[in-house]
Write a protein that holds these residues in place. Structure first.
Motif, PDB file in Angstrom:
ATOM      1  N   ALA A 152     -50.852  -0.757   0.719  1.00 23.19           N
ATOM      2  CA  ALA A 152     -49.512  -0.331   0.291  1.00 23.19           C
ATOM      3  C   ALA A 152     -48.954   0.736   1.223  1.00 23.19           C
ATOM      4  CB  ALA A 152     -49.554   0.186  -1.144  1.00 23.19           C
ATOM      5  N   GLU A 153     -49.820   1.627   1.722  1.00 24.83           N
ATOM      6  CA  GLU A 153     -49.363   2.686   2.630  1.00 24.83           C
ATOM      7  C   GLU A 153     -48.785   2.098   3.915  1.00 24.83           C
ATOM      8  OE1 GLU A 153     -52.656   2.584   1.544  1.00 24.83           O
ATOM      9  OE2 GLU A 153     -52.460   4.024  -0.082  1.00 24.83           O
ATOM     10  N   LEU A 154     -49.421   1.031   4.409  1.00 22.04           N
ATOM     11  CA  LEU A 154     -48.937   0.391   5.632  1.00 22.04           C
ATOM     12  C   LEU A 154     -47.609  -0.312   5.377  1.00 22.04           C
ATOM     13  CD1 LEU A 154     -49.436  -0.171   8.580  1.00 22.04           C
ATOM     14  CD2 LEU A 154     -50.806  -2.156   7.911  1.00 22.04           C
ATOM     15  N   ARG A 155     -47.477  -0.958   4.235  1.00 22.27           N
ATOM     16  CA  ARG A 155     -46.202  -1.604   3.886  1.00 22.27           C
ATOM     17  C   ARG A 155     -45.092  -0.554   3.768  1.00 22.27           C
ATOM     18  NH1 ARG A 155     -46.786  -7.109   2.018  1.00 22.27           N
ATOM     19  NH2 ARG A 155     -48.970  -7.564   1.626  1.00 22.27           N
ATOM     20  N   ASP A 156     -45.412   0.579   3.133  1.00 27.63           N
ATOM     21  CA  ASP A 156     -44.423   1.667   2.996  1.00 27.63           C
ATOM     22  C   ASP A 156     -44.015   2.198   4.366  1.00 27.63           C
ATOM     23  OD1 ASP A 156     -44.501   1.449   0.249  1.00 27.63           O
ATOM     24  OD2 ASP A 156     -45.849   3.161  -0.031  1.00 27.63           O
ATOM     25  N   LEU A 157     -44.995   2.389   5.239  1.00 26.14           N
ATOM     26  CA  LEU A 157     -44.701   2.874   6.592  1.00 26.14           C
ATOM     27  C   LEU A 157     -43.818   1.877   7.340  1.00 26.14           C
ATOM     28  CD1 LEU A 157     -45.085   4.919   8.878  1.00 26.14           C
ATOM     29  CD2 LEU A 157     -47.189   3.684   9.489  1.00 26.14           C
ATOM     30  N   ALA A 158     -44.129   0.601   7.228  1.00 24.98           N
ATOM     31  CA  ALA A 158     -43.325  -0.428   7.894  1.00 24.98           C
ATOM     32  C   ALA A 158     -41.889  -0.411   7.361  1.00 24.98           C
ATOM     33  CB  ALA A 158     -43.953  -1.803   7.692  1.00 24.98           C
ATOM     34  N   GLU A 159     -41.745  -0.280   6.060  1.00 18.21           N
ATOM     35  CA  GLU A 159     -40.411  -0.258   5.465  1.00 18.21           C
ATOM     36  C   GLU A 159     -39.619   0.973   5.916  1.00 18.21           C
ATOM     37  OE1 GLU A 159     -38.174  -1.688   1.509  1.00 18.21           O
ATOM     38  OE2 GLU A 159     -40.314  -1.983   1.757  1.00 18.21           O
ATOM     39  N   LYS A 160     -40.269   2.123   5.978  1.00 22.32           N
ATOM     40  CA  LYS A 160     -39.598   3.339   6.452  1.00 22.32           C
ATOM     41  C   LYS A 160     -39.188   3.198   7.917  1.00 22.32           C
ATOM     42  CE  LYS A 160     -41.775   6.490   3.208  1.00 22.32           C
ATOM     43  NZ  LYS A 160     -42.804   7.492   2.983  1.00 22.32           N
ATOM     44  N   THR A 161     -40.036   2.573   8.709  1.00 24.95           N
ATOM     45  CA  THR A 161     -39.720   2.354  10.122  1.00 24.95           C
ATOM     46  C   THR A 161     -38.507   1.432  10.265  1.00 24.95           C
ATOM     47  OG1 THR A 161     -42.038   2.660  10.710  1.00 24.95           O
ATOM     48  CG2 THR A 161     -40.653   1.536  12.321  1.00 24.95           C
ATOM     49  N   ILE A 162     -38.457   0.401   9.446  1.00 22.73           N
ATOM     50  CA  ILE A 162     -37.311  -0.509   9.455  1.00 22.73           C
ATOM     51  C   ILE A 162     -36.042   0.249   9.064  1.00 22.73           C
ATOM     52  CG2 ILE A 162     -36.268  -2.528   8.322  1.00 22.73           C
ATOM     53  CD1 ILE A 162     -39.220  -3.585   8.020  1.00 22.73           C
ATOM     54  N   ASP A 163     -36.142   1.086   8.034  1.00 20.85           N
ATOM     55  CA  ASP A 163     -34.988   1.884   7.596  1.00 20.85           C
ATOM     56  C   ASP A 163     -34.492   2.801   8.712  1.00 20.85           C
ATOM     57  OD1 ASP A 163     -35.055   0.730   5.075  1.00 20.85           O
ATOM     58  OD2 ASP A 163     -36.133   2.408   4.143  1.00 20.85           O
ATOM     59  N   GLN A 164     -35.422   3.451   9.418  1.00 19.51           N
ATOM     60  CA  GLN A 164     -35.042   4.355  10.501  1.00 19.51           C
ATOM     61  C   GLN A 164     -34.392   3.595  11.660  1.00 19.51           C
ATOM     62  OE1 GLN A 164     -38.745   6.328  11.358  1.00 19.51           O
ATOM     63  NE2 GLN A 164     -38.370   7.949   9.864  1.00 19.51           N
ATOM     64  N   ALA A 165     -34.950   2.457  12.000  1.00 18.51           N
ATOM     65  CA  ALA A 165     -34.369   1.648  13.074  1.00 18.51           C
ATOM     66  C   ALA A 165     -32.980   1.160  12.681  1.00 18.51           C
ATOM     67  CB  ALA A 165     -35.280   0.467  13.403  1.00 18.51           C
ATOM     68  N   GLU A 166     -32.820   0.748  11.429  1.00 22.43           N
ATOM     69  CA  GLU A 166     -31.513   0.281  10.958  1.00 22.43           C
ATOM     70  C   GLU A 166     -30.490   1.414  11.010  1.00 22.43           C
ATOM     71  OE1 GLU A 166     -29.775  -2.582   7.500  1.00 22.43           O
ATOM     72  OE2 GLU A 166     -31.354  -1.184   6.916  1.00 22.43           O
ATOM     73  N   LYS A 167     -30.894   2.598  10.646  1.00 26.66           N
ATOM     74  CA  LYS A 167     -29.991   3.750  10.687  1.00 26.66           C
ATOM     75  C   LYS A 167     -29.583   4.041  12.130  1.00 26.66           C
ATOM     76  CE  LYS A 167     -29.520   8.543   9.284  1.00 26.66           C
ATOM     77  NZ  LYS A 167     -30.128   9.703   8.636  1.00 26.66           N
ATOM     78  N   ALA A 168     -30.529   3.981  13.055  1.00 28.04           N
ATOM     79  CA  ALA A 168     -30.229   4.222  14.468  1.00 28.04           C
ATOM     80  C   ALA A 168     -29.243   3.174  14.998  1.00 28.04           C
ATOM     81  CB  ALA A 168     -31.508   4.208  15.299  1.00 28.04           C
ATOM     82  N   PHE A 169     -29.459   1.912  14.655  1.00 27.78           N
ATOM     83  CA  PHE A 169     -28.519   0.875  15.089  1.00 27.78           C
ATOM     84  C   PHE A 169     -27.154   1.076  14.450  1.00 27.78           C
ATOM     85  CE2 PHE A 169     -32.084  -1.543  16.779  1.00 27.78           C
ATOM     86  CZ  PHE A 169     -31.503  -2.123  17.883  1.00 27.78           C
ATOM     87  N   GLY A 170     -27.129   1.528  13.199  1.00 32.15           N
ATOM     88  CA  GLY A 170     -25.855   1.815  12.530  1.00 32.15           C
ATOM     89  C   GLY A 170     -25.065   2.870  13.280  1.00 32.15           C
ATOM     90  N   LEU A 171     -25.754   3.917  13.715  1.00 25.59           N
ATOM     91  CA  LEU A 171     -25.091   4.969  14.496  1.00 25.59           C
ATOM     92  C   LEU A 171     -24.564   4.417  15.822  1.00 25.59           C
ATOM     93  CD1 LEU A 171     -27.590   7.904  13.844  1.00 25.59           C
ATOM     94  CD2 LEU A 171     -25.288   7.628  12.892  1.00 25.59           C
ATOM     95  N   PHE A 172     -25.354   3.571  16.456  1.00 27.76           N
ATOM     96  CA  PHE A 172     -24.924   2.942  17.705  1.00 27.76           C
ATOM     97  C   PHE A 172     -23.672   2.094  17.485  1.00 27.76           C
ATOM     98  CE2 PHE A 172     -24.869  -1.034  20.106  1.00 27.76           C
ATOM     99  CZ  PHE A 172     -24.637  -0.544  21.390  1.00 27.76           C
ATOM    100  N   PHE A 173     -23.682   1.269  16.447  1.00 28.70           N
ATOM    101  CA  PHE A 173     -22.525   0.405  16.195  1.00 28.70           C
ATOM    102  C   PHE A 173     -21.286   1.216  15.831  1.00 28.70           C
ATOM    103  CE2 PHE A 173     -25.790  -2.948  15.658  1.00 28.70           C
ATOM    104  CZ  PHE A 173     -25.306  -3.809  16.615  1.00 28.70           C
ATOM    105  N   ASP A 174     -21.458   2.302  15.101  1.00 28.53           N
ATOM    106  CA  ASP A 174     -20.317   3.171  14.792  1.00 28.53           C
ATOM    107  C   ASP A 174     -19.726   3.750  16.077  1.00 28.53           C
ATOM    108  OD1 ASP A 174     -20.565   2.733  12.084  1.00 28.53           O
ATOM    109  OD2 ASP A 174     -21.598   4.637  11.681  1.00 28.53           O
ATOM    110  N   ALA A 175     -20.595   4.241  16.955  1.00 25.81           N
ATOM    111  CA  ALA A 175     -20.130   4.815  18.223  1.00 25.81           C
ATOM    112  C   ALA A 175     -19.463   3.748  19.088  1.00 25.81           C
ATOM    113  CB  ALA A 175     -21.294   5.453  18.979  1.00 25.81           C
ATOM    114  N   ALA A 176     -20.040   2.576  19.147  1.00 25.70           N
ATOM    115  CA  ALA A 176     -19.463   1.496  19.954  1.00 25.70           C
ATOM    116  C   ALA A 176     -18.104   1.068  19.418  1.00 25.70           C
ATOM    117  CB  ALA A 176     -20.417   0.302  19.991  1.00 25.70           C
ATOM    118  N   THR A 177     -17.977   1.005  18.100  1.00 29.27           N
ATOM    119  CA  THR A 177     -16.703   0.625  17.486  1.00 29.27           C
ATOM    120  C   THR A 177     -15.622   1.664  17.784  1.00 29.27           C
ATOM    121  OG1 THR A 177     -17.857  -0.558  15.726  1.00 29.27           O
ATOM    122  CG2 THR A 177     -15.576   0.062  15.296  1.00 29.27           C
ATOM    123  N   LYS A 178     -15.982   2.948  17.659  1.00 29.40           N
ATOM    124  CA  LYS A 178     -15.022   4.019  17.967  1.00 29.40           C
ATOM    125  C   LYS A 178     -14.639   3.999  19.438  1.00 29.40           C
ATOM    126  CE  LYS A 178     -16.563   6.988  14.236  1.00 29.40           C
ATOM    127  NZ  LYS A 178     -17.396   8.120  13.842  1.00 29.40           N
TER     128      LYS A 178
END
Length: 113
Positions: A10-36
């Motif tokens: 379960a700890e590994l699944r949680d870590l993977a999910e948190k990593t996915i969340d962080q990567a998604e947030k980083a891409f969100g920031l990139f797309f916001d900057a690119a759109t602006k």
């Protein structure tokens, strides 16, 4: 033949999910900057570029959702089914995006004549 369960702690699944969340947030920031950034540069291809960026963002969101589903797969058969569904939806989306992009490019070409 019995399909073996994926014994992932379960700890590994949680870590993977948190990593996915962080990567998604980083891409969100990139797309916001690119759109602006695109909004400040007017030009003939701006609408097509915005559309391409929107399609890319949509594809990335699908990829993150796919990764989340894979993190929770309990056996190889389920993982393969998730992968198969994802690939099928990506091929469908790619075809739709190409048709829309082609239509947009044709429309922008008509506006110049």
């Amino acid at each position: 033949m019995i399909e073996p369960k994926l014994e992932v702690p379960a700890e590994l699944r949680d870590l993977a999910e948190k990593t996915i969340d962080q990567a998604e947030k980083a891409f969100g920031l990139f797309f916001d900057a690119a759109t602006k950034s695109m909004a400040t540069v007017p030009g003939a291809g701006t609408e097509v570029s915005k559309q391409a960026l929107a399609f890319t963002e949509q594809n990335m969101k699908s990829a993150f959702e796919h990764a989340r589903k894979l993190v929770h797969a309990t056996d190889l058969q389920e993982a393969m089914q998730i992968q198969s569904e994802f690939l099928r939806s990506q091929f469908t989306s790619a075809g739709d995006h190409m048709r829309q992009m082609t239509g947009s490019i044709m429309q922008s070409g008509k506006g110049k004549s």
